[in-house]
Design an enzyme around this catalytic site. Structure first.
Site, PDB file in Angstrom:
ATOM      1  N   LYS A  62       2.904  38.565  77.434  1.00 27.77           N
ATOM      2  CA  LYS A  62       2.638  39.457  76.315  1.00 27.77           C
ATOM      3  C   LYS A  62       3.295  40.798  76.541  1.00 27.77           C
ATOM      4  CE  LYS A  62      -1.958  40.501  76.540  1.00 27.77           C
ATOM      5  NZ  LYS A  62      -3.302  40.136  76.205  1.00 27.77           N
ATOM      6  N   TYR A 104      -4.250  32.447  88.056  1.00 25.86           N
ATOM      7  CA  TYR A 104      -5.157  33.018  89.056  1.00 25.86           C
ATOM      8  C   TYR A 104      -5.012  32.338  90.414  1.00 25.86           C
ATOM      9  CZ  TYR A 104      -7.587  35.129  85.090  1.00 25.86           C
ATOM     10  OH  TYR A 104      -7.882  35.868  83.972  1.00 25.86           O
ATOM     11  N   HIS A 131     -15.365  35.217  84.471  1.00 21.23           N
ATOM     12  CA  HIS A 131     -14.456  35.310  83.321  1.00 21.23           C
ATOM     13  C   HIS A 131     -15.269  35.188  82.043  1.00 21.23           C
ATOM     14  CE1 HIS A 131     -10.962  34.719  80.752  1.00 21.23           C
ATOM     15  NE2 HIS A 131     -10.161  34.951  81.790  1.00 21.23           N
ATOM     16  N   ASP A 171     -16.228  33.705  78.449  1.00 14.32           N
ATOM     17  CA  ASP A 171     -16.137  32.286  78.077  1.00 14.32           C
ATOM     18  C   ASP A 171     -15.143  32.035  76.938  1.00 14.32           C
ATOM     19  OD1 ASP A 171     -17.469  33.303  75.934  1.00 14.32           O
ATOM     20  OD2 ASP A 171     -19.246  32.024  76.118  1.00 14.32           O
ATOM     21  N   THR A 229     -18.442  39.574  74.922  1.00 12.33           N
ATOM     22  CA  THR A 229     -19.130  40.629  74.169  1.00 12.33           C
ATOM     23  C   THR A 229     -18.675  40.601  72.717  1.00 12.33           C
ATOM     24  OG1 THR A 229     -19.038  41.930  76.170  1.00 12.33           O
ATOM     25  CG2 THR A 229     -19.677  43.094  74.159  1.00 12.33           C
ATOM     26  N   GLY A 234     -17.800  41.416  69.002  1.00 12.79           N
ATOM     27  CA  GLY A 234     -17.309  42.609  68.291  1.00 12.79           C
ATOM     28  C   GLY A 234     -16.285  43.404  69.081  1.00 12.79           C
ATOM     29  N   ILE A 235     -16.122  43.060  70.381  1.00  9.87           N
ATOM     30  CA  ILE A 235     -15.080  43.763  71.135  1.00  9.87           C
ATOM     31  C   ILE A 235     -14.181  42.723  71.749  1.00  9.87           C
ATOM     32  CG2 ILE A 235     -14.561  45.426  72.956  1.00  9.87           C
ATOM     33  CD1 ILE A 235     -17.742  45.867  72.798  1.00  9.87           C
ATOM     34  N   ASP A 286      33.528  47.103  61.389  1.00 10.26           N
ATOM     35  CA  ASP A 286      32.965  47.542  62.676  1.00 10.26           C
ATOM     36  C   ASP A 286      34.034  48.315  63.452  1.00 10.26           C
ATOM     37  OD1 ASP A 286      31.446  47.778  64.981  1.00 10.26           O
ATOM     38  OD2 ASP A 286      31.760  45.702  65.621  1.00 10.26           O
TER      39      ASP A 286
HETATM   40  C1  SPV Z   1      27.778  44.459  68.367  1.00  7.81           C
HETATM   41  O1  SPV Z   1      26.791  43.759  68.134  1.00  7.81           O
HETATM   42  O2  SPV Z   1      28.181  45.304  67.591  1.00  7.81           O
HETATM   43  C2  SPV Z   1      28.517  44.285  69.629  1.00  7.81           C
HETATM   44  C3  SPV Z   1      28.530  42.978  70.282  1.00  7.81           C
HETATM   45  O3  SPV Z   1      29.150  45.231  70.047  1.00  7.81           O
HETATM   46  S1  SPV Z   1      29.938  42.147  69.713  1.00  7.81           S
HETATM   47  O4  SPV Z   1      29.900  42.125  68.273  1.00  7.81           O
HETATM   48  O5  SPV Z   1      29.907  40.825  70.280  1.00  7.81           O
HETATM   49  O6  SPV Z   1      31.108  42.888  70.176  1.00  7.81           O
HETATM   50 MG    MG Z   2      29.430  46.766  68.663  1.00  6.05          MG
END
Ligand code: SPV
Ligand code: MG
Length: 433
Positions: A45, A76, A90, A92, A123, A125-126, A205
């Site tokens: 978690k 454990y 523990h 239950d 317990t 409620g908690i 990009d």
């Molecule tokens: C992005 O997620 O923008 C990255 C990883 O830089 S990659 O696209 O694989 O270059």
């Molecule tokens: Mg990138």
């Protein structure tokens, strides 16, 4: 001799239910607390809000507690074998649900050891899990969020990161959990991708979407999540600009920036050698790393160096030479990228890098070599796996399908099954009503 009563706990949120169980335990003997370490918790978690030391400090000062020892495993069994308590106590509530198997193991070992399991009614409620939800709804602070990536890297074999490009995808990373036998699988944090941040704005990009614009999306993500964020810093831009980027990210509670050793007009790495990919000199890039490290205020923020040698068609040796120099310059980790489908080059790099640096984190982005599992990557020495673009790549075809159906049928009825019901979308976000 006084009998020993073992009680395992996380101890992040103190509540009357825990005090009750300690008091009940103390009726049988001295109470030995097995305090779950980050490592024991992280695969199951989210990390506790408080660190192990902070939790230990609280728990060992509770009346009725004899001693606190670390429980380093979700099971454990190892601690029961080591401390051989006369009793384990523990609530239950573990008779049903994901802890059922843990309970069976405990009964078996205690029988072997000649001890006894005490189960006490939970317990009402908690309940830790509802308190957990409460804490989550309060949110987090930039400081706690920032630190959590380093804590996760120290605690988990593989830190699992998924791309996000808006609040909604952020909520998936924040909340999605699946039950996988004794494990609750979840994502550990988020990747703010330059590719998907740009694409979702209809832009290429190429560093055309600036930090200020990307920060607006990040703010939305920060507002509805608590998990750590790794920021794709592209080339980091000019050294003189990069220092401001580091400060801005750090102030917002982002845990790490990854910068790539490219210069000129940046092209997405997955073009590989189909685009001109020019690498920076080692010296220049090291200067940028140094400047970034000097600019950060906390000791927790991470500057991770991304090596583009394999993308640019160069050798693993070239990548290693750069990686070693970048670590020397102060990089807190390295990201090795490749578009090779086999993953062999990444494996070779990781193996050789690990021979020199046992602990420096290795980050990978298995987009093309995605048949390889996290476990296998970890066996090569990888610490952080980034699924870098999958939320956006999943969303786009789904939207195109629905739009196509409307064009074909001149109505949306035929796309009903492709869409989330209105009621569900209305109720998706807490606080909508
Ligand atoms: C992005 O997620 O923008 C990255 C990883 O830089 S990659 O696209 O694989 O270059
Ligand atoms: Mg990138």
């Amino acid at each position: 001799m006084q009998k020993t009563v073992y009680l395992g706990m996380i101890g992040d949120i103190m509540h009357p239910g825990l005090i009750n169980i300690i008091q009940r335990g103390a009726e049988y003997g001295r109470v030995l607390i097995g305090l779950f370490t980050d490592r024991a918790i992280a695969t199951h978690k989210r990390l506790p809000y408080l660190t192990y030391e902070q939790r230990k400090n609280v728990v060992e000062n509770i009346k009725g507690v004899w001693k606190v020892v670390p429980q380093d495993d979700w099971s454990y069994v190892p601690n029961l074998r080591e401390y051989k308590p006369d009793y384990i106590i523990h609530g239950d509530d573990w008779k049903e649900g994901s802890e059922k198997e843990l309970r069976q193991e405990v009964f078996k070992v205690m029988e072997e050891l000649g001890g006894e399991v005490i189960e006490i009614p939970y317990t009402k409620g908690i309940e830790s899990s509802s308190l957990d939800k409460e804490i989550k709804s309060i949110g987090t602070t930039p400081d706690v969020r920032l630190k959590s990536l380093r804590r996760l890297i120290a605690a988990k074999p593989v830190v699992r990161i998924l791309e996000v490009h808006n609040g909604l995808s952020g909520l998936i990373v924040e909340n999605l959990e699946i039950q996988n036998r004794m494990l609750t699988e979840h994502f550990d944090g988020m990747w703010s991708s330059s590719l998907t941040d740009s694409t979702s704005k209809g832009k290429p990009d190429i560093e055309a979407v600036d930090l200020t614009t990307r920060l607006q999306d990040l703010t939305n993500i920060l507002e509805c999540t608590t998990k750590p964020i790794i920021y794709d810093g592209d080339t980091g831009g000019k050294l003189e600009h990069f220092v401001f980027t580091v400060r801005t990210l750090e102030r917002n509670g982002i845990s790490a920036v990854i910068i790539e050793d490219k210069v000129g007009l940046k092209k997405n790495s997955l073009f590989g050698t189909d685009a001109i990919q020019t690498q920076d000199t080692i010296e220049n890039f090291c200067n940028k790393i140094r400047a970034g490290k000097e600019a950060q205020v906390t000791k927790d923020f991470m500057v991770i160096a991304r090596i583009e040698s394999l993308i640019a068609g160069k050798s693993v040796e070239d990548a290693l030479e750069r990686a070693f120099a970048y670590v020397e310059a102060g990089a807190d980790g390295v990201m090795i990228h490749s578009k090779n489908k086999s993953g062999d080059d990444i494996k070779e790099f990781c193996r050789a890098f690990r021979e020199k640096h046992t602990y420096v984190p290795i980050v990978v982005v298995p987009t093309t070599y995605n048949h390889i599992t996290e476990e296998e990557l970890n066996s090569w020495g990888v610490n952080v796996v980034i699924y870098a673009n999958h939320m956006l790549r999943a969303a786009y075809p789904a939207m195109v399908k629905v739009a196509t159906s409307i064009l074909e049928h001149h109505r949306s009825y035929d796309a009903n099954d492709l869409c989330m019901p209105i009621k569900e979308i209305l109720e998706l976000i807490p606080g909508t009503k």
